[in-house]
Design an enzyme around this catalytic site. Structure first.
Site, PDB file in Angstrom:
ATOM      1  N   GLU A  99       0.827  -1.209   0.000  1.00 42.51           N
ATOM      2  CA  GLU A  99       0.000   0.000   0.000  1.00 42.51           C
ATOM      3  C   GLU A  99       0.863   1.262   0.000  1.00 42.51           C
ATOM      4  O   GLU A  99       0.565   2.230  -0.684  1.00 42.51           O
ATOM      5  CB  GLU A  99      -0.940   0.017   1.212  1.00 42.51           C
ATOM      6  CG  GLU A  99      -2.088  -0.960   1.102  1.00 42.51           C
ATOM      7  CD  GLU A  99      -3.034  -0.640  -0.053  1.00 42.51           C
ATOM      8  OE1 GLU A  99      -3.044   0.497  -0.528  1.00 42.51           O
ATOM      9  OE2 GLU A  99      -3.754  -1.556  -0.483  1.00 42.51           O
ATOM     10  N   TYR A 130      -6.396   6.598   4.551  1.00 44.06           N
ATOM     11  CA  TYR A 130      -6.515   5.630   3.470  1.00 44.06           C
ATOM     12  C   TYR A 130      -5.750   4.337   3.802  1.00 44.06           C
ATOM     13  O   TYR A 130      -6.300   3.231   3.740  1.00 44.06           O
ATOM     14  CB  TYR A 130      -5.991   6.210   2.133  1.00 44.06           C
ATOM     15  CG  TYR A 130      -5.701   5.093   1.193  1.00 44.06           C
ATOM     16  CD1 TYR A 130      -6.752   4.418   0.581  1.00 44.06           C
ATOM     17  CD2 TYR A 130      -4.403   4.622   0.988  1.00 44.06           C
ATOM     18  CE1 TYR A 130      -6.519   3.315  -0.218  1.00 44.06           C
ATOM     19  CE2 TYR A 130      -4.163   3.525   0.197  1.00 44.06           C
ATOM     20  CZ  TYR A 130      -5.224   2.880  -0.401  1.00 44.06           C
ATOM     21  OH  TYR A 130      -4.986   1.778  -1.168  1.00 44.06           O
ATOM     22  N   ASP A 144      -8.872   6.130  -1.837  1.00 40.52           N
ATOM     23  CA  ASP A 144      -7.707   6.710  -2.500  1.00 40.52           C
ATOM     24  C   ASP A 144      -8.188   7.491  -3.736  1.00 40.52           C
ATOM     25  O   ASP A 144      -9.395   7.679  -3.935  1.00 40.52           O
ATOM     26  CB  ASP A 144      -6.690   5.611  -2.867  1.00 40.52           C
ATOM     27  CG  ASP A 144      -7.180   4.735  -4.011  1.00 40.52           C
ATOM     28  OD1 ASP A 144      -8.382   4.817  -4.359  1.00 40.52           O
ATOM     29  OD2 ASP A 144      -6.364   3.979  -4.559  1.00 40.52           O
TER      30      ASP A 144
END
Ligand code: SF4
Length: 365
Positions: A37, A120, A138
């Site tokens: 991520e 996020y 996102d």
């Protein structure tokens, strides 16, 4: 079921059939999810895959990452840019070792409190790694929901973002946040793309308000573009007795702790050649002269466009006695005289790395 409520089932069906086989999708290991991520922020997915695989080989777990020297972490990150991401990963790994016994924490607030983790990323880790009902919004999700729900305010500004968060939360199917978040992101990357969304073949077209209204090109509403500032910079590769001079940047500020060739901004009215000689005196106290121009390298950053004028330098006054003088550093924490073939062992900002790649073909090395 209304057409709007049909959106999520259609999306999940599409994801089950079409999702890409990415290395971190074979695991729900929080460490792998976290690294992927962080890497995927601001970076194209095809580039992330090779960096991710290499990073996991070098640092297979939280303990190995925490124990690694920062130089090694930055080197593994070299070329991905936004190096604060790598520094924060490293700092967070240390904190997990110190405060959580080396075990990745599983609650949203504890994940969110780690360095470098915002809403996020915390939502992505909580849902994907721990199966919690958290949303992860996102840029892909902002765009998709702005189109599907026809949001008529800029979604990157607080009011628009809050509306998307609300909608994402309302649409979240209980117990299926992992698939839902991944599906939204994947759909935004592959179908509902920023440019040229594939509306004719879109699996959720029947549930898309912007499509019904014929205003896909107007969604999402964009914020006013930030001005890109052009910067003219000069840098010098100082060669002495077969060695090159490099210095390590200070631990705070842009490109902290990365290595570089000294240099800096060209003042108004100054030539690049004069600027690089001046910068060397200011940063190292070395008096140099330009031997030749090596390259002009252009590199874009989020808010800057840098033109880097690169020169080969030698020490002024004919100092070819083989001595490697000691600098008086003012803009760096450390310096080295390295052989050209050793440059690959140090992490440099993107512009300098491009220069090094070009130097590999130089006859004078
Ligand atoms: S119809 Fe077009 S704009 Fe609407 S969700 Fe599908 S790809 Fe996106």
């Amino acid at each position: 079921m209304t057409e709007q409520n049909a959106f999520v089932p259609l999306l999940l069906d599409w994801f089950a059939a079409k999702k890409r086989d990415l290395p971190w999708r074979n695991t729900y290991d929080p460490y792998a999810v976290w690294v992927s991520e962080i890497m995927a922020q601001q970076t194209q997915m095809d580039r992330v895959v090779s960096y991710f695989n290499r990073f996991m080989e070098l640092f297979p777990g939280i303990a190995e990452l925490a124990a690694a020297p920062e130089d090694a972490v930055l080197k593994a990150w070299e070329g991905l840019g936004y190096y604060s991401r790598a520094r924060n990963l490293h700092a967070a790994a240390k904190r997990i070792m110190a405060e959580h016994g080396g075990v990745f924490p599983g609650s949203f607030p504890t994940i969110r409190a780690l360095p470098g983790i915002g809403d996020y990323t915390a939502g992505a880790i909580a849902s994907i790694a721990f199966g919690r009902d958290a949303v992860a919004v996102d840029a892909n999700v902002l765009r998709v929901l702005a189109r599907v729900r026809d949001i008529d305010v800029p979604v990157k500004e607080p009011a628009g973002k809050a509306r998307v968060m609300e909608i994402a939360q309302a649409l979240l199917p209980t117990g299926r946040a992992r698939e839902y978040n991944e599906a939204l992101m994947e759909f935004g990357a592959l179908v509902c793309r920023p440019k040229n969304p594939d509306c004719p073949c879109c699996p959720v077209a029947t549930a898309c308000q912007a499509r019904h209204l014929g205003i896909v090109a107007d969604r999402p509403v964009l914020s006013k573009a930030k001005d890109i500032i052009p910067l003219e910079v000069a840098t010098g590769v100082l060669l002495q007795a077969g060695r090159l001079f490099i210095q390590k940047r200070l631990p705070k500020g842009a490109w902290a702790n990365l290595w570089e060739f000294p240099g800096g901004r060209i003042e108004p009215g100054e030539t690049p050649q004069a600027a690089v000689v001046r910068e060397f005196i200011e940063e190292t106290a070395f008096t140099t002269e330009v031997a030749t121009k090596l390259a002009v390298i252009r590199h874009g950053y989020t808010t800057f466009r840098v033109t880097l004028h690169c020169f080969l330098l030698r020490l002024a006054g004919g100092r070819n006695d083989g001595e490697l003088p000691v600098p008086a550093l003012t803009a760096a924490q450390q310096s080295l005289w390295v052989r050209p073939e050793e440059l690959g062992g140090y992490a440099f900002p993107a512009g300098h790395r491009k220069l090094i790649d070009q130097l590999a073909d130089s006859l004078w090395l």
